[in-house]
Motif scaffolding. Structure first.
Motif, PDB file in Angstrom:
ATOM      1  N   VAL A  74     -50.638  74.608  67.348  1.00 39.05           N
ATOM      2  CA  VAL A  74     -49.221  74.611  67.706  1.00 39.05           C
ATOM      3  C   VAL A  74     -48.670  76.025  67.528  1.00 39.05           C
ATOM      4  CG1 VAL A  74     -48.851  72.176  67.112  1.00 39.05           C
ATOM      5  CG2 VAL A  74     -48.517  73.932  65.375  1.00 39.05           C
ATOM      6  N   THR A  75     -47.666  76.337  68.310  1.00 39.57           N
ATOM      7  CA  THR A  75     -47.011  77.639  68.194  1.00 39.57           C
ATOM      8  C   THR A  75     -46.118  77.624  66.960  1.00 39.57           C
ATOM      9  OG1 THR A  75     -47.051  77.854  70.584  1.00 39.57           O
ATOM     10  CG2 THR A  75     -45.540  79.306  69.395  1.00 39.57           C
ATOM     11  N   VAL A  76     -46.300  78.617  66.080  1.00 37.93           N
ATOM     12  CA  VAL A  76     -45.497  78.665  64.857  1.00 37.93           C
ATOM     13  C   VAL A  76     -44.518  79.824  64.855  1.00 37.93           C
ATOM     14  CG1 VAL A  76     -47.165  77.447  63.426  1.00 37.93           C
ATOM     15  CG2 VAL A  76     -47.267  79.920  63.561  1.00 37.93           C
ATOM     16  N   GLU A  77     -44.750  80.828  65.712  1.00 34.42           N
ATOM     17  CA  GLU A  77     -43.841  81.971  65.742  1.00 34.42           C
ATOM     18  C   GLU A  77     -43.943  82.667  67.088  1.00 34.42           C
ATOM     19  OE1 GLU A  77     -43.099  86.175  63.367  1.00 34.42           O
ATOM     20  OE2 GLU A  77     -44.666  84.834  62.703  1.00 34.42           O
ATOM     21  N   VAL A  78     -42.792  82.988  67.648  1.00 32.59           N
ATOM     22  CA  VAL A  78     -42.712  83.810  68.852  1.00 32.59           C
ATOM     23  C   VAL A  78     -41.648  84.858  68.582  1.00 32.59           C
ATOM     24  CG1 VAL A  78     -42.246  83.874  71.329  1.00 32.59           C
ATOM     25  CG2 VAL A  78     -43.332  81.848  70.329  1.00 32.59           C
ATOM     26  N   ALA A  85     -46.840  86.729  68.924  1.00 38.70           N
ATOM     27  CA  ALA A  85     -46.686  85.303  68.638  1.00 38.70           C
ATOM     28  C   ALA A  85     -47.906  84.836  67.852  1.00 38.70           C
ATOM     29  CB  ALA A  85     -46.570  84.516  69.936  1.00 38.70           C
ATOM     30  N   VAL A  86     -47.718  83.730  67.118  1.00 34.95           N
ATOM     31  CA  VAL A  86     -48.785  83.154  66.301  1.00 34.95           C
ATOM     32  C   VAL A  86     -48.900  81.671  66.627  1.00 34.95           C
ATOM     33  CG1 VAL A  86     -49.596  82.686  63.955  1.00 34.95           C
ATOM     34  CG2 VAL A  86     -48.333  84.797  64.439  1.00 34.95           C
ATOM     35  N   VAL A  87     -50.136  81.235  66.821  1.00 36.61           N
ATOM     36  CA  VAL A  87     -50.453  79.836  67.055  1.00 36.61           C
ATOM     37  C   VAL A  87     -51.458  79.443  65.976  1.00 36.61           C
ATOM     38  CG1 VAL A  87     -51.513  78.218  68.673  1.00 36.61           C
ATOM     39  CG2 VAL A  87     -50.073  80.061  69.527  1.00 36.61           C
ATOM     40  N   ARG A  88     -51.237  78.276  65.328  1.00 35.95           N
ATOM     41  CA  ARG A  88     -52.119  77.847  64.237  1.00 35.95           C
ATOM     42  C   ARG A  88     -52.457  76.367  64.372  1.00 35.95           C
ATOM     43  NH1 ARG A  88     -48.453  80.372  60.082  1.00 35.95           N
ATOM     44  NH2 ARG A  88     -49.241  82.496  59.961  1.00 35.95           N
ATOM     45  N   THR A  89     -53.447  75.967  63.602  1.00 35.28           N
ATOM     46  CA  THR A  89     -53.782  74.554  63.466  1.00 35.28           C
ATOM     47  C   THR A  89     -52.528  73.805  63.029  1.00 35.28           C
ATOM     48  OG1 THR A  89     -56.062  75.049  62.859  1.00 35.28           O
ATOM     49  CG2 THR A  89     -55.199  72.911  62.161  1.00 35.28           C
ATOM     50  N   ALA A  90     -52.280  72.660  63.654  1.00 38.11           N
ATOM     51  CA  ALA A  90     -51.139  71.824  63.255  1.00 38.11           C
ATOM     52  C   ALA A  90     -51.295  71.467  61.776  1.00 38.11           C
ATOM     53  CB  ALA A  90     -51.089  70.563  64.100  1.00 38.11           C
ATOM     54  N   GLU A  98     -58.463  75.185  55.406  1.00 40.77           N
ATOM     55  CA  GLU A  98     -58.966  75.995  56.507  1.00 40.77           C
ATOM     56  C   GLU A  98     -58.202  75.667  57.772  1.00 40.77           C
ATOM     57  OE1 GLU A  98     -63.185  75.791  57.071  1.00 40.77           O
ATOM     58  OE2 GLU A  98     -63.598  76.390  55.005  1.00 40.77           O
ATOM     59  N   PHE A  99     -57.973  76.699  58.591  1.00 41.39           N
ATOM     60  CA  PHE A  99     -57.204  76.528  59.814  1.00 41.39           C
ATOM     61  C   PHE A  99     -57.545  77.634  60.807  1.00 41.39           C
ATOM     62  CE2 PHE A  99     -54.909  79.084  56.782  1.00 41.39           C
ATOM     63  CZ  PHE A  99     -54.397  80.141  57.525  1.00 41.39           C
TER      64      PHE A  99
END
Length: 145
Positions: A74-78, A85-90, A98-99
């Motif tokens: 999921v996108t966590v920061e734009v 931008a940062v996309v990480r494991t939900a 771990e993610f």
């Protein structure tokens, strides 16, 4: 797989940094080990070329482009003014601290698997099939299928 992903697959012959290019796009993978079906990597870096996408476009595209990973991202920061931008494991999919994390500026995207520790974060190698890796590289680079 399209041409960039196909070139990457053909170049995966052993450990080390594997770099391929096609039509102004590049993919660079830090390979730990590889066999005929899968590849264990430390990181994946894709350069889609100058003016490929805005930060917002890349952030919106990444969760779908990386859908071959075993966890939902999921996108966590734009933050275009901060350059990315940062996309990480939900959060509900994180296991054993771990993610996956992908960072993008619209042109360059870097993917890693991280483990949260008391001292910060450490990179953790991850395994994907060769086919999934090629498809992810193609999708992240915006290469048409």
């Amino acid at each position: 797989m399209s041409e960039l992903g196909g070139r990457l697959d053909r170049a995966l012959t052993g450990p080390g940094i594997v770099r391929v290019e096609h039509d102004g796009r590049t993919a660079e993978v830090d390979v730990v080990e590889v066999d005929r079906l899968g590849v264990r990597v430390r990181s994946v870096r894709v350069d889609a070329g100058p003016g490929a996408m805005t930060v917002q476009e890349a952030a919106a595209r990444l969760p779908g482009a990386l859908r071959g990973l075993p966890e939902r991202l999921v996108t966590v920061e734009v933050a275009p003014t901060l350059g990315g931008a940062v996309v990480r494991t939900a959060p509900e999919d994180v296991r054993d601290r771990e993610f996956f994390e992908a960072r993008t500026d619209g042109q360059v995207t870097e993917l890693e698997r991280l483990r949260a520790t008391g001292a910060g974060r450490e990179r953790v190698p991850f395994t994907v099939t060769r086919e999934v890796l090629g498809r992810m590289v193609d999708r992240v680079s915006g290469e048409p299928r």
